[in-house]
Write a protein that holds these residues in place. Sequence first.
Motif, mmCIF file in Angstrom:
data_model
loop_
_atom_site.group_PDB
_atom_site.id
_atom_site.type_symbol
_atom_site.label_atom_id
_atom_site.label_comp_id
_atom_site.label_asym_id
_atom_site.label_seq_id
_atom_site.Cartn_x
_atom_site.Cartn_y
_atom_site.Cartn_z
ATOM 1 N N HIS A 1 0.830 -1.198 0.000
ATOM 2 C CA HIS A 1 0.000 0.000 0.000
ATOM 3 C C HIS A 1 0.872 1.259 0.000
ATOM 4 O O HIS A 1 1.895 1.312 0.679
ATOM 5 N N ALA A 2 0.418 2.256 -0.717
ATOM 6 C CA ALA A 2 1.121 3.547 -0.763
ATOM 7 C C ALA A 2 0.104 4.657 -0.990
ATOM 8 O O ALA A 2 -0.967 4.432 -1.574
ATOM 9 N N VAL B 1 -0.663 7.588 -3.119
ATOM 10 C CA VAL B 1 -0.193 7.948 -4.467
ATOM 11 C C VAL B 1 -0.815 9.270 -4.905
ATOM 12 O O VAL B 1 -2.015 9.499 -4.738
ATOM 13 N N CYS C 1 10.312 9.112 -4.971
ATOM 14 C CA CYS C 1 9.184 8.555 -4.223
ATOM 15 C C CYS C 1 9.545 8.357 -2.753
ATOM 16 O O CYS C 1 10.612 7.836 -2.423
ATOM 17 N N TRP D 1 0.571 -0.679 -4.882
ATOM 18 C CA TRP D 1 1.711 -0.243 -5.694
ATOM 19 C C TRP D 1 2.619 -1.448 -5.885
ATOM 20 O O TRP D 1 2.699 -2.315 -5.007
ATOM 21 N N ILE E 1 4.749 9.162 -5.019
ATOM 22 C CA ILE E 1 4.502 8.885 -3.603
ATOM 23 C C ILE E 1 5.200 9.962 -2.779
ATOM 24 O O ILE E 1 6.430 10.059 -2.801
ATOM 25 N N TYR F 1 5.430 7.792 2.391
ATOM 26 C CA TYR F 1 4.028 7.430 2.613
ATOM 27 C C TYR F 1 3.712 6.135 1.856
ATOM 28 O O TYR F 1 2.899 6.076 0.940
ATOM 29 N N SER F 2 4.392 5.083 2.280
ATOM 30 C CA SER F 2 4.358 3.825 1.556
ATOM 31 C C SER F 2 4.873 2.716 2.462
ATOM 32 O O SER F 2 5.724 2.946 3.322
ATOM 33 N N GLU F 3 4.351 1.507 2.272
ATOM 34 C CA GLU F 3 4.831 0.386 3.076
ATOM 35 C C GLU F 3 6.238 -0.054 2.682
ATOM 36 O O GLU F 3 6.921 -0.732 3.455
ATOM 37 N N ALA G 1 9.909 1.347 0.382
ATOM 38 C CA ALA G 1 10.594 2.439 -0.316
ATOM 39 C C ALA G 1 11.955 1.953 -0.786
ATOM 40 O O ALA G 1 12.538 1.037 -0.191
#
Length: 329
Positions: free
Chosen positions: A6-7, A9, A98, A24, A63, A101-103, A105
């Motif tokens: 999950h992110a 986007v 990016c 994502w 992201i 805010y993403s699970e 990176a």
Amino acid sequence: MKSTFHALVMEKGETKPELSVRDWNIGQLPEAEVTVKVAYSSVNYKDALVGIKGSFVKSYPFIPGIDLAGTVLQSEDSRFKEGDEVIVTSYKLGTGHCGGYSEMARVPAEWVVPLPKGLTLKESMILGTAGFTAALSVQKLEDHGLKPGQGPVLVAGASGGVGSVAVDILAKRGYEVAAATGKTSAHDYLKRLGAKRVIGREAIVDHEQKSIRKTEWAAAVDPVGGKTTQYIISTLRYGGAVATSGLTGGTEVTTTVTPFLGRAVSWLGIDSVFCPMDLRVKIWERLASDYKPEHLTSEIVREISLEEVPRALADILEGKLQGRTIVKM
């Protein structure tokens, strides 16, 4: 390593960016040496400029998130291995690359800071770019010669992220802290952080365009800019300094050489984005030890989910957030 996650986007909308949490694919992440499973990120004013106004971003989908802390999943750089806990803040993270805010990176190895002993991943993001900036400001002022007992130290924008952490660090180190805020509801909060005095925001704004006034402050932490910076410069005591790190109050500052020549004051610029790595590591180590705020987990923090980030970005842009807001993945 899972291939989807999950992110939050960003897509380019007709008038402003559109934000949504979606699946994502790891193949969509930018090429870089270190892949991180993100545990926490945080909410900063710069994140709102990106996510709400579309500042800095040149290509979509994107992201955002200028901070992240997590665990290394894979590394092509020998300095990092699977399982290492790390921090990444600033550089182009969340603006041109990016972000957090993403699970998951993927980031350049030269941006990565090993999590210092004395901090958890969660604590590192309660601090984040705002806490790092506050600590860098205090470090620069102390390098300039500031010591407890020299007089009151002003913290402008004190109820925000940089200000809250600065108040706590300075009070812990024995300084007499005067905290300025526009929020009457934050007065008790700032006193709990260690402020000896809380004053209204308008009291430290230079509406009269006066470059020199009666002296008040031994030093100041200034994440505001604009006419607030003008006022601070005009009221610093002889040999005092102001460390400026923000522009929420504006980018233009009008003054004269008088306070600099007549009172030998200094205006110190604070940059957390491209701060050299040796200094960056030093500041993080101090945030894990003698600079670690006393009220980091009890007063300063609010925790939200990835889905709640868009509302938090709008709130920080409108000056509605107090302290630090972190994002748990």
